[in-house]
Structures are given as C-alpha cells and as structure tokens.
Design a protein around this motif. Sequence first.
Motif, mmCIF file in Angstrom:
data_model
loop_
_atom_site.group_PDB
_atom_site.id
_atom_site.type_symbol
_atom_site.label_atom_id
_atom_site.label_comp_id
_atom_site.label_asym_id
_atom_site.label_seq_id
_atom_site.Cartn_x
_atom_site.Cartn_y
_atom_site.Cartn_z
ATOM 1 N N LYS A 167 0.804 -1.232 0.000
ATOM 2 C CA LYS A 167 0.000 0.000 0.000
ATOM 3 C C LYS A 167 0.838 1.283 0.000
ATOM 4 N N VAL A 219 2.493 -7.263 -7.010
ATOM 5 C CA VAL A 219 1.460 -6.582 -7.784
ATOM 6 C C VAL A 219 1.449 -5.101 -7.421
ATOM 7 N N CYS A 220 0.883 -4.325 -8.318
ATOM 8 C CA CYS A 220 0.682 -2.905 -8.018
ATOM 9 C C CYS A 220 -0.682 -2.502 -8.555
ATOM 10 N N LYS A 221 -1.207 -1.437 -8.011
ATOM 11 C CA LYS A 221 -2.496 -0.906 -8.438
ATOM 12 C C LYS A 221 -2.227 0.418 -9.138
ATOM 13 N N VAL A 222 -2.902 0.639 -10.257
ATOM 14 C CA VAL A 222 -2.807 1.902 -10.984
ATOM 15 C C VAL A 222 -4.178 2.541 -10.953
ATOM 16 N N ALA A 223 -4.234 3.798 -10.521
ATOM 17 C CA ALA A 223 -5.505 4.503 -10.431
ATOM 18 C C ALA A 223 -5.383 5.865 -11.116
ATOM 19 N N GLN A 262 -9.922 6.107 -9.731
ATOM 20 C CA GLN A 262 -10.539 4.916 -10.320
ATOM 21 C C GLN A 262 -9.439 3.920 -10.666
ATOM 22 N N ASP A 263 -9.534 2.701 -10.168
ATOM 23 C CA ASP A 263 -8.555 1.685 -10.497
ATOM 24 C C ASP A 263 -8.633 1.347 -11.987
ATOM 25 N N ALA A 316 -5.770 -0.559 -13.385
ATOM 26 C CA ALA A 316 -4.937 -1.757 -13.549
ATOM 27 C C ALA A 316 -4.541 -2.268 -12.176
#
Length: 72
Positions: free
Chosen positions: A41, A61-65, A69-70, A72
């Motif tokens: 995080k 993993v990583c989150k792209v926003a 809004q997510d 990826a």
Amino acid sequence: MLLPDTWALVRNAPLFRSSVDGLELLHEIASRLQPLLFAPKTLVIKQGTIGMSMFFVNSGVCKVAVNNQDIA
C-alpha cells in the motif's frame, strides 16, 4: 555486467518489443536499473507528478488509479 533477470525484465517489457533502437537501447536501460522494494500500500508516484523514473514490477502486484478509479 547485467544480471540475467534484469536483462529479461527489460527485453520482455511490451513497451520495448518494437524498439527501433534495438539492443543498445535495451542494454542502456537495463544497466541503469536499481532494485527497489516497496511495502504494501505504499504510494509510488502520484497522478500529476512529473515523472523522473521508470518502474518495472519484477514480482508482486501494483495498483494503478486515475482520478481515484482503479485502471490496472
């Protein structure tokens, strides 16, 4: 000297699959990679920030926003 994992990470990146500059560009990029470790995080870069780095995710993993809004 490049580690095999570093070379493969760059060579297999979709961004460079059709590189017109060929192996010299890929070698230059791979030779400049520095391993980083981020805790879960952790914000790596914020939207709107001028980017001075390129990140490759080797494991995890990583989150792209975008606009909270997510994507990826």
